[in-house]
Design a protein around this motif. Structure first.
Motif, mmCIF file in Angstrom:
data_model
loop_
_atom_site.group_PDB
_atom_site.id
_atom_site.type_symbol
_atom_site.label_atom_id
_atom_site.label_comp_id
_atom_site.label_asym_id
_atom_site.label_seq_id
_atom_site.Cartn_x
_atom_site.Cartn_y
_atom_site.Cartn_z
ATOM 1 N N ASN A 116 0.801 -1.213 0.000
ATOM 2 C CA ASN A 116 0.000 0.000 0.000
ATOM 3 C C ASN A 116 0.839 1.271 0.000
ATOM 4 O OD1 ASN A 116 -2.757 -0.915 0.044
ATOM 5 N ND2 ASN A 116 -2.389 -1.664 2.126
ATOM 6 N N LEU A 117 2.145 1.146 0.224
ATOM 7 C CA LEU A 117 2.985 2.336 0.333
ATOM 8 C C LEU A 117 3.147 3.008 -1.028
ATOM 9 C CD1 LEU A 117 5.864 1.006 2.638
ATOM 10 C CD2 LEU A 117 3.818 2.270 3.313
ATOM 11 N N ASP A 118 3.261 4.328 -1.016
ATOM 12 C CA ASP A 118 3.537 5.056 -2.253
ATOM 13 C C ASP A 118 5.004 5.473 -2.299
ATOM 14 O OD1 ASP A 118 3.500 6.899 -0.259
ATOM 15 O OD2 ASP A 118 2.122 8.290 -1.243
ATOM 16 N N TYR A 119 5.852 4.761 -1.566
ATOM 17 C CA TYR A 119 7.286 5.007 -1.593
ATOM 18 C C TYR A 119 7.998 3.687 -1.325
ATOM 19 C CZ TYR A 119 7.051 4.817 3.512
ATOM 20 O OH TYR A 119 6.835 4.417 4.805
ATOM 21 N N THR A 120 9.285 3.646 -1.554
ATOM 22 C CA THR A 120 10.093 2.447 -1.322
ATOM 23 C C THR A 120 10.811 2.579 0.011
ATOM 24 O OG1 THR A 120 10.453 2.162 -3.690
ATOM 25 C CG2 THR A 120 11.953 0.998 -2.211
ATOM 26 N N SER A 121 10.636 1.607 0.875
ATOM 27 C CA SER A 121 11.282 1.637 2.186
ATOM 28 C C SER A 121 12.715 1.149 2.080
ATOM 29 C CB SER A 121 10.516 0.769 3.182
ATOM 30 O OG SER A 121 11.219 0.687 4.417
ATOM 31 N N THR A 122 13.571 1.661 2.955
ATOM 32 C CA THR A 122 14.953 1.186 3.018
ATOM 33 C C THR A 122 15.057 -0.140 3.760
ATOM 34 O OG1 THR A 122 15.304 2.455 5.059
ATOM 35 C CG2 THR A 122 15.900 3.515 2.972
#
Length: 664
Positions: A116-122
């Motif tokens: 669901n995230l609109d970004y990439t996690s580290t």
């Protein structure tokens, strides 16, 4: 079930969108408020994408069309977007109970949230651990427990420790270096293919310094920020006491096996402070450190929580690396928060949480150095034994009530024992007491050692016992800590395991320890016995009736090779005293035939037992049983946690629901 005392079941929410495909995401909230104001959408426009990244840039609708396949099962057609199998139910990892609060810690929701995230996690395991707090104050058959707080925290669940209402949860996340670096810096990317090595090196360096590293650092800080507060993070270090003098090995230690491999996180919260309110988010604080290793053992006192991770350290004389235990200590503050406060390392590895002990200002650690486990170049020098086993003593820095120290934060080694065991032996069992330790080494026989700490920094072996077999877990059964139960395996003359062994050790004369009683189970080449208590101390239950007299409740599996008869999966109870070890009765959790069928579900009850008012309740696999301790008779029919709906062909027929049963 138990004469009307089963109150309710808590069924955890089903997972949504757990497969790694681009389908319609489930509406699950982001509980930690970590979405940055300007989401990072990689890759940067200026960077030419490698083939895999380019494939990921295909519009979602087209990806779904391309990936969809049809499979017919039991006459029903199913559309498959991925063949990557993920658990279909959440898995309960741990339960904590304090007054009228129940904490349920589970895993399995991370992929759904990341989809669901609109970004990439580290962090590869972002949001993997779920924490739910329930209020039990008004629980009854008519009133279910009330969910009052919930959150998801980063990392794979490792372990949890509680001191009263204060909880400290340890988790590990591998760093998502591929998404931020590897896919853009690959030598085979089209923008680099026409370059020679020098041009490629310069171009990759410029790309990393100007674009990739700033984006990575910004997102890492966002991932480690909770409600506007950045986690307490230890200063970045390599955890190396020596460095290779060759560029290739230095680069390997720094990058491939070094600094940014994983993030160890300690999440802290207070059960008593999290009360029901309109805001259901759980108030937590986070501290942690970047480690070369993505797993470790955890030891805790009322003042410090220690993570012991495994890695390597360079040895210049050998021109190679040896296995090393990295030690990272967190001070437990009065506020309930934690802060990184001590760091150190020791050559060798430890076998578990019981390999570490803290008394006063000293930390004692039992390590095995395997001199055959070298890497890179060269080999151990002639004359160096294949294994060495030591108890090392380190001094803990003097810390104030905020975890700070004027004298530094290094765990300095101040003492050691001589090596224990014969050539090739290694530690298999360790148990510390304040002034004494008991250690077991093994290769073909089991030397049992009694170690004195009369001099706090100079552990000395007072006596030893040679016997066949070995004990993995040692448990005190008298007030003086001189009588111990050992659970492990019996072995033949060649050192091959042949069955479960229960030993009663007498160390009242530390110079002359004895095994006054042995109980060997399943000594047959076609029968194999195993107890999870060998490696999971929580599976071991000893009920003390009086000093040196008690009942052992031991989970046991007996596997008769190739047969549906004679197998056993359950618990066996033993009477323990200085007069002997006698089997009391057994509790079967699955029939011999069903044991042969096996169970491969993700959701299994851990092997646990409880004794309340003269009755023993046992949990194992997918069943719960209750027996009277005196008569050995069952109470009720027990519970089998079978899956109600077995229509999903991707769920094995003997997999079960994830639930929590609450009884009075």
């Amino acid at each position: 079930f138990f004469e009307g005392d089963l109150l309710t079941n808590l069924k955890l929410p089903a997972l949504e969108n757990t497969h790694q495909y681009y389908g319609e995401p489930g509406p699950r909230p982001l509980p930690m408020g970590l979405v940055p104001e300007e989401p990072i959408l990689l890759p940067p426009e200026e960077v030419e994408m490698p083939p895999m990244a380019a494939a990921q840039a295909i519009p979602l609708e087209e990806q779904a069309d391309q990936a969809t396949k049809t499979e017919e099962t039991d006459g029903k057609k199913r559309d498959l977007l991925s063949m990557i199998y993920m658990p279909q139910q959440a898995q309960v990892e741990s339960l904590l109970l304090h007054e009228d609060k129940l904490v349920v810690i589970s895993s399995g929701y991370g992929q759904s949230i990341r989809n669901n995230l609109d970004y990439t996690s580290t962090l590869n395991e972002a949001f993997d651990t779920n924490i739910r707090i329930y209020d039990l104050s008004d629980i009854s058959k008519d009133n279910e427990p009330t969910l009052i707080k919930e959150t998801n925290v980063h990392g794979r669940f490792d372990s949890v420790r509680a001191d009263g209402s204060k909880v400290h949860l340890v988790s590990f996340s591998n760093m998502n270096l591929y998404s931020f670096f590897d896919q853009y810096l690959s030598r085979y990317n089209s923008q680099f293919q026409e370059m020679d090595d020098d041009k490629y090196s310069n171009a990759a360096k410029e790309l990393a310094e100007t674009k990739l590293i700033p984006e990575f650092v910004r997102q890492l800080m966002a991932d480690l920020t909770i409600d506007g507060t950045i986690a307490n993070i230890a200063r970045v270090c390599m955890f190396q006491s020596n460095l290779s003098d060759t560029d290739s090995e230095l680069e390997n230690a720094t990058f491939e096996n070094g600094i940014f491999n994983a993030f160890a996180q300690v999440t802290s919260f207070d059960m008593s402070l999290n009360k029901a309110s309109n805001d259901e988010s759980l108030e937590v604080s986070v501290s942690g450190a970047l480690l070369p290793s993505g797993w470790g053992h955890v030891y805790a006192t009322d003042k410090m929580l220690l993570i012991a991770a495994q890695g390597w350290n360079w040895i210049a004389d050998w021109q190679g690396s040896v296995q090393t235990t990295y030690l990272l200590g967190f001070s437990l503050l009065q506020s309930g928060n934690t802060v990184p406060s001590a760091v150190g390392s020791l050559e060798g590895t430890i076998i578990g949480d019981y390999s570490v002990d803290i008394v006063g200002q000293y930390m004692r650690v039992a390590v095995t150095i395997d001199n055959n486990m070298w890497r890179f170049q060269g080999a151990p020098p002639n004359g160096v034994p294949p294994t060495e086993n030591y108890i090392r003593v380190l001094e803990i820095p003097k810390l104030d009530d905020k975890g700070a120290s004027e004298s530094g934060h290094v765990l300095e080694r101040v003492g050691t024992s001589k090596s224990f065991g014969k050539e090739g032996e290694r530690f298999v069992g360790v148990r510390f007491s304040d002034k004494v330790a008991y250690v077991v080494t093994f290769r073909q026989t089991d030397p049992f050692y009694v170690v004195s700490f009369e001099n706090e920094t100079s552990p000395v072996a007072l006596g030893e016992l040679q016997k066949t077999g070995f004990s993995n877990y040692l448990h005190f059964v008298n007030e003086e800590n001189t009588l111990l139960l050992g659970v492990g395996q019996e072995t033949d003359d060649e050192g091959r395991t042949i069955g479960v062994q229960i030993v009663l050790y007498d160390a009242k004369d530390p110079a002359n320890p004895k095994d006054i009683h042995n109980f060997d189970y399943t000594l047959n080449p076609d029968v194999r016995g195993y107890s999870s208590a060998q490696f999971d101390p929580k599976a071991f239950r000893y009920v003390s009736l009086e000093n040196e007299v008690g009942i052992l409740i031991l989970p046991m599996q007996v596997d008769v090779h190739g047969s549906e008869e004679g197998n056993f999966d359950g618990f066996i109870l033993f009477d323990i005293s200085t007069d002997g070890i006698q089997e009391r009765f057994s509790i079967e959790h699955v029939t011999s035939r069903d044991f042969r069928l096996g169970c491969y579900g993700f959701n299994r009850l851990p092997d646990r037992s409880f004794v309340v008012n003269g009755d023993v309740t046992t949990l194992k696999g997918h069943s719960i049983r209750k027996y009277n301790l005196d008569t050995g008779k069952p109470i009720g029919n027990g519970i089998d946690l079978r899956k109600d709906d077995d229509t999903d062909p991707y769920t094995p027929s003997n997999c079960y629901l994830s639930r929590v049963s609450i009884k009075m």
